[in-house]
Design a protein around this motif. Structure first.
Motif, PDB file in Angstrom:
ATOM      1  N   ARG A  76       0.824  -1.218   0.000  1.00 50.55           N
ATOM      2  CA  ARG A  76       0.000   0.000   0.000  1.00 50.55           C
ATOM      3  C   ARG A  76       0.852   1.259   0.000  1.00 50.55           C
ATOM      4  N   ILE A  77       1.991   1.218   0.685  1.00 40.91           N
ATOM      5  CA  ILE A  77       2.893   2.376   0.680  1.00 40.91           C
ATOM      6  C   ILE A  77       3.489   2.583  -0.709  1.00 40.91           C
ATOM      7  N   ASP A  78       3.894   1.494  -1.361  1.00 38.77           N
ATOM      8  CA  ASP A  78       4.431   1.612  -2.726  1.00 38.77           C
ATOM      9  C   ASP A  78       3.382   2.161  -3.678  1.00 38.77           C
ATOM     10  N   ARG A  79       2.144   1.735  -3.508  1.00 38.74           N
ATOM     11  CA  ARG A  79       1.070   2.251  -4.360  1.00 38.74           C
ATOM     12  C   ARG A  79       0.848   3.743  -4.101  1.00 38.74           C
ATOM     13  N   TYR A  80       0.916   4.142  -2.825  1.00 40.08           N
ATOM     14  CA  TYR A  80       0.748   5.565  -2.493  1.00 40.08           C
ATOM     15  C   TYR A  80       1.877   6.400  -3.094  1.00 40.08           C
ATOM     16  N   ARG A  81       3.101   5.910  -3.047  1.00 42.10           N
ATOM     17  CA  ARG A  81       4.223   6.649  -3.627  1.00 42.10           C
ATOM     18  C   ARG A  81       4.063   6.810  -5.132  1.00 42.10           C
ATOM     19  N   ALA A  82       3.571   5.759  -5.796  1.00 37.78           N
ATOM     20  CA  ALA A  82       3.335   5.856  -7.240  1.00 37.78           C
ATOM     21  C   ALA A  82       2.241   6.884  -7.543  1.00 37.78           C
ATOM     22  N   GLN A  83       1.172   6.896  -6.743  1.00 41.48           N
ATOM     23  CA  GLN A  83       0.112   7.883  -6.947  1.00 41.48           C
ATOM     24  C   GLN A  83       0.619   9.301  -6.680  1.00 41.48           C
ATOM     25  N   LYS A  84       1.462   9.459  -5.676  1.00 44.55           N
ATOM     26  CA  LYS A  84       2.015  10.771  -5.357  1.00 44.55           C
ATOM     27  C   LYS A  84       2.905  11.271  -6.490  1.00 44.55           C
ATOM     28  N   LEU A  85       3.724  10.376  -7.069  1.00 46.02           N
ATOM     29  CA  LEU A  85       4.585  10.756  -8.181  1.00 46.02           C
ATOM     30  C   LEU A  85       3.760  11.128  -9.404  1.00 46.02           C
ATOM     31  N   ALA A  86       2.695  10.355  -9.670  1.00 42.38           N
ATOM     32  CA  ALA A  86       1.839  10.664 -10.814  1.00 42.38           C
ATOM     33  C   ALA A  86       1.146  12.006 -10.623  1.00 42.38           C
ATOM     34  N   ALA A  88       2.340  14.544  -8.904  1.00 44.33           N
ATOM     35  CA  ALA A  88       3.352  15.591  -9.083  1.00 44.33           C
ATOM     36  C   ALA A  88       3.624  15.848 -10.563  1.00 44.33           C
ATOM     37  N   ASN A  89       3.656  14.784 -11.358  1.00 43.60           N
ATOM     38  CA  ASN A  89       3.878  14.959 -12.795  1.00 43.60           C
ATOM     39  C   ASN A  89       2.695  15.638 -13.477  1.00 43.60           C
ATOM     40  N   ALA A  90       1.486  15.409 -12.930  1.00 45.02           N
ATOM     41  CA  ALA A  90       0.288  16.019 -13.511  1.00 45.02           C
ATOM     42  C   ALA A  90      -0.008  17.393 -12.912  1.00 45.02           C
ATOM     43  N   HIS A  91       0.818  17.826 -11.939  1.00 44.70           N
ATOM     44  CA  HIS A  91       0.652  19.133 -11.283  1.00 44.70           C
ATOM     45  C   HIS A  91      -0.719  19.249 -10.615  1.00 44.70           C
ATOM     46  N   VAL A  92      -1.098  18.186  -9.898  1.00 37.11           N
ATOM     47  CA  VAL A  92      -2.336  18.191  -9.126  1.00 37.11           C
ATOM     48  C   VAL A  92      -1.996  17.848  -7.683  1.00 37.11           C
ATOM     49  N   SER A  93      -2.958  18.062  -6.809  1.00 40.24           N
ATOM     50  CA  SER A  93      -2.727  17.796  -5.395  1.00 40.24           C
ATOM     51  C   SER A  93      -2.514  16.300  -5.171  1.00 40.24           C
ATOM     52  N   PRO A  94      -1.489  15.933  -4.430  1.00 42.06           N
ATOM     53  CA  PRO A  94      -1.240  14.505  -4.175  1.00 42.06           C
ATOM     54  C   PRO A  94      -2.221  13.968  -3.148  1.00 42.06           C
ATOM     55  N   PRO A  95      -2.440  12.660  -3.130  1.00 42.94           N
ATOM     56  CA  PRO A  95      -3.313  12.078  -2.097  1.00 42.94           C
ATOM     57  C   PRO A  95      -2.657  12.157  -0.733  1.00 42.94           C
ATOM     58  N   LYS A  96      -3.462  12.115   0.317  1.00 43.61           N
ATOM     59  CA  LYS A  96      -2.928  12.166   1.671  1.00 43.61           C
ATOM     60  C   LYS A  96      -2.387  10.794   2.062  1.00 43.61           C
ATOM     61  N   PRO A  97      -1.414  10.758   2.949  1.00 42.39           N
ATOM     62  CA  PRO A  97      -0.855   9.459   3.364  1.00 42.39           C
ATOM     63  C   PRO A  97      -1.887   8.535   3.994  1.00 42.39           C
ATOM     64  N   THR A  98      -2.981   9.098   4.517  1.00 46.50           N
ATOM     65  CA  THR A  98      -3.996   8.244   5.151  1.00 46.50           C
ATOM     66  C   THR A  98      -4.691   7.319   4.162  1.00 46.50           C
ATOM     67  N   THR A  99      -4.563   7.587   2.851  1.00 45.15           N
ATOM     68  CA  THR A  99      -5.194   6.705   1.863  1.00 45.15           C
ATOM     69  C   THR A  99      -4.543   5.324   1.841  1.00 45.15           C
ATOM     70  N   ALA A 100      -3.363   5.193   2.431  1.00 48.47           N
ATOM     71  CA  ALA A 100      -2.693   3.890   2.484  1.00 48.47           C
ATOM     72  C   ALA A 100      -2.964   3.152   3.777  1.00 48.47           C
ATOM     73  N   LEU A 101      -3.702   3.766   4.706  1.00 49.12           N
ATOM     74  CA  LEU A 101      -3.952   3.161   6.010  1.00 49.12           C
ATOM     75  C   LEU A 101      -5.306   2.463   6.048  1.00 49.12           C
ATOM     76  N   LEU A 102      -5.374   1.378   6.816  1.00 54.53           N
ATOM     77  CA  LEU A 102      -6.642   0.723   7.109  1.00 54.53           C
ATOM     78  C   LEU A 102      -7.270   1.376   8.337  1.00 54.53           C
ATOM     79  N   LEU A 103      -8.566   1.200   8.486  1.00 57.27           N
ATOM     80  CA  LEU A 103      -9.239   1.794   9.637  1.00 57.27           C
ATOM     81  C   LEU A 103      -8.755   1.201  10.952  1.00 57.27           C
ATOM     82  N   ASN A 104      -8.349  -0.047  10.919  1.00 56.41           N
ATOM     83  CA  ASN A 104      -7.875  -0.666  12.157  1.00 56.41           C
ATOM     84  C   ASN A 104      -6.385  -0.451  12.391  1.00 56.41           C
TER      85      ASN A 104
END
Length: 209
Positions: A76-86, A88-104
């Motif tokens: 999930r962290i690797d997926r979040y880093r890929a989304q953050k890089l994408a 940045a390349n698209a010049h849009v707001s990156p997702p928050k780190p909480t998107t990689a966390l489970l509720l528990n």
């Protein structure tokens, strides 16, 4: 006259013999010609069912429903880093780190009122040292979303995925984490130092009659 009859009889016999011989040769030649191969008849498809047995519809065996488990925290962290890089390349707001966390995988450590409205402080438990994030209603997580912040608790909507593609939604409540014994004792010791001094009660003076 007898000679003529004999000659006619002989000629007739010869003609009949020639006709019979020609007919035999024609039949032999026809038999020797290659015959056109007949088209093979289509084989009837066999259903494998006894025609004398009463028809019974096939019973479909349903596969057992299995809840899909989320991937590991590293995936999930690797997926979040890929989304953050994408992002940045698209010049849009990156997702928050909480998107990689489970509720528990988090605990509610504080609830505050800010100019943006109610917010909460959550602590991510998979990391060491633990990381804290400020979240607001509408924040998304890997398996859910924060719906509302109430006094002393957070209301989440949890998403559960099944192997048949069905998505099940449920409500999950996370209370504010209570301080442990050490924190409670530390707060109790710090409270008298910060509290204003109060007057000591004077002993009551007896009234003379």
């Amino acid at each position: 006259m007898d000679d003529k009859l004999k000659i006619r009889y002989l000629v007739s016999t010869v003609l009949i013999s020639c006709v019979v011989l020609f007919a035999g040769l024609t039949a032999t030649a026809s038999a020797q010609e290659p015959s056109v191969a007949a088209k093979p008849e289509k084989a009837e498809k066999s259903s494998g069912r006894d025609p004398f047995k009463k028809f019974e519809p096939a019973v479909r065996v349903k596969s057992a429903l299995v809840k899909l488990e989320p991937p590991s925290i590293q995936v999930r962290i690797d997926r979040y880093r890929a989304q953050k890089l994408a992002a940045a390349n698209a010049h849009v707001s990156p997702p928050k780190p909480t998107t990689a966390l489970l509720l528990n995988e988090m605990q509610v450590t504080g609830i505050f009122h800010t100019p943006r409205g109610w917010s909460a402080m959550v602590e991510a438990t998979p990391f060491n040292p633990k990381l804290s994030y400020v979240i607001y209603p509408g924040e998304t997580f890997f398996d859910g979303q924060l719906v509302a912040i109430e006094e002393g608790r957070l209301v989440f909507r949890r998403d559960i995925m099944w192997n048949d593609g069905r998505r099940e939604k449920s409500v999950e409540i996370k209370p504010l984490r209570q301080p442990n014994l050490v924190q409670a004792m530390t707060a109790a010791k710090a409270a008298p130092a910060n509290a204003p001094a109060t007057e000591t009660e004077k002993p009551a003076v007896p009234v003379k009659q």
